[in-house]
Design a protein around this motif. Structure first.
Motif, PDB file in Angstrom:
ATOM      1  N   LEU A  14      22.850  96.491  45.914  1.00  0.00           N
ATOM      2  CA  LEU A  14      22.484  96.550  44.503  1.00  0.00           C
ATOM      3  C   LEU A  14      21.169  95.783  44.361  1.00  0.00           C
ATOM      4  O   LEU A  14      21.171  94.546  44.365  1.00  0.00           O
ATOM      5  CB  LEU A  14      23.553  95.902  43.621  1.00  0.00           C
ATOM      6  N   PRO A  15      20.053  96.481  44.260  1.00  0.00           N
ATOM      7  CA  PRO A  15      18.792  95.751  44.118  1.00  0.00           C
ATOM      8  C   PRO A  15      18.791  94.928  42.838  1.00  0.00           C
ATOM      9  O   PRO A  15      19.421  95.311  41.842  1.00  0.00           O
ATOM     10  CB  PRO A  15      17.738  96.856  44.062  1.00  0.00           C
ATOM     11  N   VAL A  16      18.141  93.799  42.881  1.00  0.00           N
ATOM     12  CA  VAL A  16      18.021  92.949  41.696  1.00  0.00           C
ATOM     13  C   VAL A  16      16.789  93.445  40.948  1.00  0.00           C
ATOM     14  O   VAL A  16      15.658  93.223  41.375  1.00  0.00           O
ATOM     15  CB  VAL A  16      17.918  91.465  42.075  1.00  0.00           C
ATOM     16  N   LEU A  17      17.044  94.153  39.854  1.00  0.00           N
ATOM     17  CA  LEU A  17      15.988  94.769  39.064  1.00  0.00           C
ATOM     18  C   LEU A  17      15.650  93.863  37.886  1.00  0.00           C
ATOM     19  O   LEU A  17      16.543  93.457  37.140  1.00  0.00           O
ATOM     20  CB  LEU A  17      16.458  96.132  38.550  1.00  0.00           C
ATOM     21  N   ILE A  18      14.383  93.581  37.714  1.00  0.00           N
ATOM     22  CA  ILE A  18      13.934  92.789  36.576  1.00  0.00           C
ATOM     23  C   ILE A  18      13.223  93.751  35.628  1.00  0.00           C
ATOM     24  O   ILE A  18      12.167  94.291  35.949  1.00  0.00           O
ATOM     25  CB  ILE A  18      13.013  91.629  36.999  1.00  0.00           C
ATOM     26  N   ILE A  19      13.847  93.988  34.483  1.00  0.00           N
ATOM     27  CA  ILE A  19      13.368  94.971  33.532  1.00  0.00           C
ATOM     28  C   ILE A  19      12.424  94.288  32.546  1.00  0.00           C
ATOM     29  O   ILE A  19      12.827  93.364  31.833  1.00  0.00           O
ATOM     30  CB  ILE A  19      14.541  95.627  32.758  1.00  0.00           C
ATOM     31  N   ASP A  70      12.402  89.135  44.393  1.00  0.00           N
ATOM     32  CA  ASP A  70      12.233  88.778  45.799  1.00  0.00           C
ATOM     33  C   ASP A  70      12.826  87.400  46.062  1.00  0.00           C
ATOM     34  O   ASP A  70      13.188  86.664  45.136  1.00  0.00           O
ATOM     35  CB  ASP A  70      10.756  88.859  46.210  1.00  0.00           C
ATOM     36  N   ALA A  71      12.929  87.073  47.348  1.00  0.00           N
ATOM     37  CA  ALA A  71      13.565  85.811  47.750  1.00  0.00           C
ATOM     38  C   ALA A  71      12.834  84.591  47.211  1.00  0.00           C
ATOM     39  O   ALA A  71      13.461  83.563  46.950  1.00  0.00           O
ATOM     40  CB  ALA A  71      13.668  85.751  49.271  1.00  0.00           C
ATOM     41  N   ALA A  72      11.540  84.709  47.001  1.00  0.00           N
ATOM     42  CA  ALA A  72      10.763  83.575  46.502  1.00  0.00           C
ATOM     43  C   ALA A  72      11.045  83.266  45.028  1.00  0.00           C
ATOM     44  O   ALA A  72      10.693  82.184  44.555  1.00  0.00           O
ATOM     45  CB  ALA A  72       9.268  83.841  46.696  1.00  0.00           C
ATOM     46  N   HIS A  73      11.667  84.214  44.314  1.00  0.00           N
ATOM     47  CA  HIS A  73      11.878  84.036  42.876  1.00  0.00           C
ATOM     48  C   HIS A  73      13.338  84.212  42.463  1.00  0.00           C
ATOM     49  O   HIS A  73      13.627  84.735  41.383  1.00  0.00           O
ATOM     50  CB  HIS A  73      10.970  85.001  42.116  1.00  0.00           C
ATOM     51  N   VAL A  74      14.253  83.755  43.298  1.00  0.00           N
ATOM     52  CA  VAL A  74      15.686  83.897  43.005  1.00  0.00           C
ATOM     53  C   VAL A  74      16.062  83.181  41.713  1.00  0.00           C
ATOM     54  O   VAL A  74      16.720  83.764  40.841  1.00  0.00           O
ATOM     55  CB  VAL A  74      16.549  83.381  44.180  1.00  0.00           C
ATOM     56  N   LYS A  75      15.657  81.928  41.558  1.00  0.00           N
ATOM     57  CA  LYS A  75      16.031  81.157  40.364  1.00  0.00           C
ATOM     58  C   LYS A  75      15.482  81.802  39.097  1.00  0.00           C
ATOM     59  O   LYS A  75      16.192  81.922  38.095  1.00  0.00           O
ATOM     60  CB  LYS A  75      15.536  79.717  40.467  1.00  0.00           C
ATOM     61  N   GLU A  76      14.233  82.222  39.154  1.00  0.00           N
ATOM     62  CA  GLU A  76      13.594  82.833  37.995  1.00  0.00           C
ATOM     63  C   GLU A  76      14.285  84.151  37.620  1.00  0.00           C
ATOM     64  O   GLU A  76      14.539  84.427  36.446  1.00  0.00           O
ATOM     65  CB  GLU A  76      12.111  83.077  38.272  1.00  0.00           C
ATOM     66  N   THR A 152       8.626  96.582  53.694  1.00  0.00           N
ATOM     67  CA  THR A 152       9.821  95.958  53.119  1.00  0.00           C
ATOM     68  C   THR A 152       9.999  94.508  53.556  1.00  0.00           C
ATOM     69  O   THR A 152      10.528  93.696  52.793  1.00  0.00           O
ATOM     70  CB  THR A 152      11.096  96.757  53.447  1.00  0.00           C
ATOM     71  N   ALA A 153       9.549  94.175  54.755  1.00  0.00           N
ATOM     72  CA  ALA A 153       9.662  92.778  55.201  1.00  0.00           C
ATOM     73  C   ALA A 153       8.776  91.879  54.343  1.00  0.00           C
ATOM     74  O   ALA A 153       9.168  90.762  53.988  1.00  0.00           O
ATOM     75  CB  ALA A 153       9.289  92.657  56.671  1.00  0.00           C
ATOM     76  N   LYS A 154       7.599  92.364  53.998  1.00  0.00           N
ATOM     77  CA  LYS A 154       6.692  91.575  53.149  1.00  0.00           C
ATOM     78  C   LYS A 154       7.173  91.536  51.702  1.00  0.00           C
ATOM     79  O   LYS A 154       6.973  90.542  51.012  1.00  0.00           O
ATOM     80  CB  LYS A 154       5.276  92.142  53.222  1.00  0.00           C
ATOM     81  N   LEU A 155       7.809  92.602  51.234  1.00  0.00           N
ATOM     82  CA  LEU A 155       8.361  92.619  49.879  1.00  0.00           C
ATOM     83  C   LEU A 155       9.451  91.560  49.753  1.00  0.00           C
ATOM     84  O   LEU A 155       9.531  90.867  48.745  1.00  0.00           O
ATOM     85  CB  LEU A 155       8.928  94.005  49.541  1.00  0.00           C
ATOM     86  N   ASP A 156      10.281  91.413  50.777  1.00  0.00           N
ATOM     87  CA  ASP A 156      11.331  90.397  50.822  1.00  0.00           C
ATOM     88  C   ASP A 156      12.268  90.485  49.615  1.00  0.00           C
ATOM     89  O   ASP A 156      12.632  89.478  49.000  1.00  0.00           O
ATOM     90  CB  ASP A 156      10.715  89.003  50.938  1.00  0.00           C
ATOM     91  N   ALA A 157      12.646  91.729  49.281  1.00  0.00           N
ATOM     92  CA  ALA A 157      13.517  91.976  48.130  1.00  0.00           C
ATOM     93  C   ALA A 157      14.905  91.389  48.344  1.00  0.00           C
ATOM     94  O   ALA A 157      15.363  91.227  49.472  1.00  0.00           O
ATOM     95  CB  ALA A 157      13.626  93.486  47.892  1.00  0.00           C
ATOM     96  N   GLY A 171      17.773  93.181  54.751  1.00  0.00           N
ATOM     97  CA  GLY A 171      17.687  93.041  56.193  1.00  0.00           C
ATOM     98  C   GLY A 171      16.480  93.673  56.847  1.00  0.00           C
ATOM     99  O   GLY A 171      15.573  94.192  56.207  1.00  0.00           O
ATOM    100  N   GLU A 172      16.540  93.642  58.154  1.00  0.00           N
ATOM    101  CA  GLU A 172      15.456  94.167  58.972  1.00  0.00           C
ATOM    102  C   GLU A 172      15.626  95.662  59.219  1.00  0.00           C
ATOM    103  O   GLU A 172      16.698  96.218  59.005  1.00  0.00           O
ATOM    104  CB  GLU A 172      15.433  93.430  60.309  1.00  0.00           C
ATOM    105  N   LYS A 173      14.584  96.293  59.669  1.00  0.00           N
ATOM    106  CA  LYS A 173      14.629  97.717  59.993  1.00  0.00           C
ATOM    107  C   LYS A 173      15.577  97.920  61.176  1.00  0.00           C
ATOM    108  O   LYS A 173      15.503  97.208  62.175  1.00  0.00           O
ATOM    109  CB  LYS A 173      13.232  98.218  60.359  1.00  0.00           C
ATOM    110  N   VAL A 174      16.467  98.907  61.037  1.00  0.00           N
ATOM    111  CA  VAL A 174      17.436  99.186  62.099  1.00  0.00           C
ATOM    112  C   VAL A 174      17.358 100.623  62.614  1.00  0.00           C
ATOM    113  O   VAL A 174      18.087 100.988  63.532  1.00  0.00           O
ATOM    114  CB  VAL A 174      18.883  98.879  61.645  1.00  0.00           C
ATOM    115  N   GLY A 175      16.499 101.433  62.011  1.00  0.00           N
ATOM    116  CA  GLY A 175      16.402 102.812  62.461  1.00  0.00           C
ATOM    117  C   GLY A 175      15.316 103.568  61.743  1.00  0.00           C
ATOM    118  O   GLY A 175      14.597 103.026  60.905  1.00  0.00           O
TER     119      GLY A 175
END
Length: 185
Positions: A14-19, A70-76, A152-157, A171-175
């Motif tokens: 479930l992506p964390v969507l900020i509307i 993204d991981a850098a803005h979890v609290k926000e 996606t690694a740089k997005l760090d969603a 996670g990381e690319k698996v395929g």
């Protein structure tokens, strides 16, 4: 052995969507919404309650943005889901979010979140969901890979884990889509 849990709203990821939206006076607002996704090849769906300030804003202004937390803005990202702009007038400032107006729709872009969909409101579906058309995808160059597209690694969603009420890093690319399965032919 497997275990049954019964009827639950457990869905992964479930992506964390900020509307992002503007109220009738032009003030930027944002809310955290985990229940949303792709509706068609160029549309999105958001499952938002009618009483949310964001729902009212979208209907009034005819537009919204969807940024990916993204991981850098979890609290926000969590904060804008905990409080309503109806009760906290300076919600965006308290979250530390800064906005600029989208070039394509009448909605705010959140500068701290590096990827956003800029959407035009189409309708409320028969079951009350917001349907919007994707007008533009906007990404900060810092999340682009060598091919000039989103890495996606740089997005760090982050994703919402509804079972444990947690946010998890994607996670990381698996395929390779549309090719790895060909090995089974």
């Amino acid at each position: 052995m497997r275990k049954n849990f019964g009827k639950k709203t457990w869905f992964y990821p479930l992506p964390v969507l900020i509307i992002g939206s503007y109220d009738e006076e032009g003030r930027a607002d944002a809310m955290n919404a985990a229940w949303g996704g792709i509706y068609d090849s160029d549309k999105v769906v958001l499952c938002l309650s009618e009483n949310h300030q964001t729902t009212q804003n979208i209907k009034a202004r005819g537009a919204f943005t969807i940024s990916f937390a993204d991981a850098a803005h979890v609290k926000e990202a969590d904060y804008v889901g905990l409080v309503s702009a109806k009760n906290v007038a300076d919600k965006m400032e308290k979250a530390g979010f800064h906005t600029t107006k989208s070039e394509f729709v009448d909605a705010p872009m959140i500068e701290e979140l590096p990827m956003a969909l800029e959407c035009k409101f189409i309708k409320v579906s028969e079951d009350g969901n917001i349907i919007g058309e994707i007008i533009n995808v906007n990404a900060d160059e810092k999340i682009l890979g060598s091919g000039g597209v989103i890495d996606t690694a740089k997005l760090d969603a982050i994703s919402f884990d509804p079972v444990n009420n947690a946010y998890v890093r994607m996670g990381e690319k698996v395929g390779n889509a549309f090719s790895d399965g060909a090995q089974l032919e």
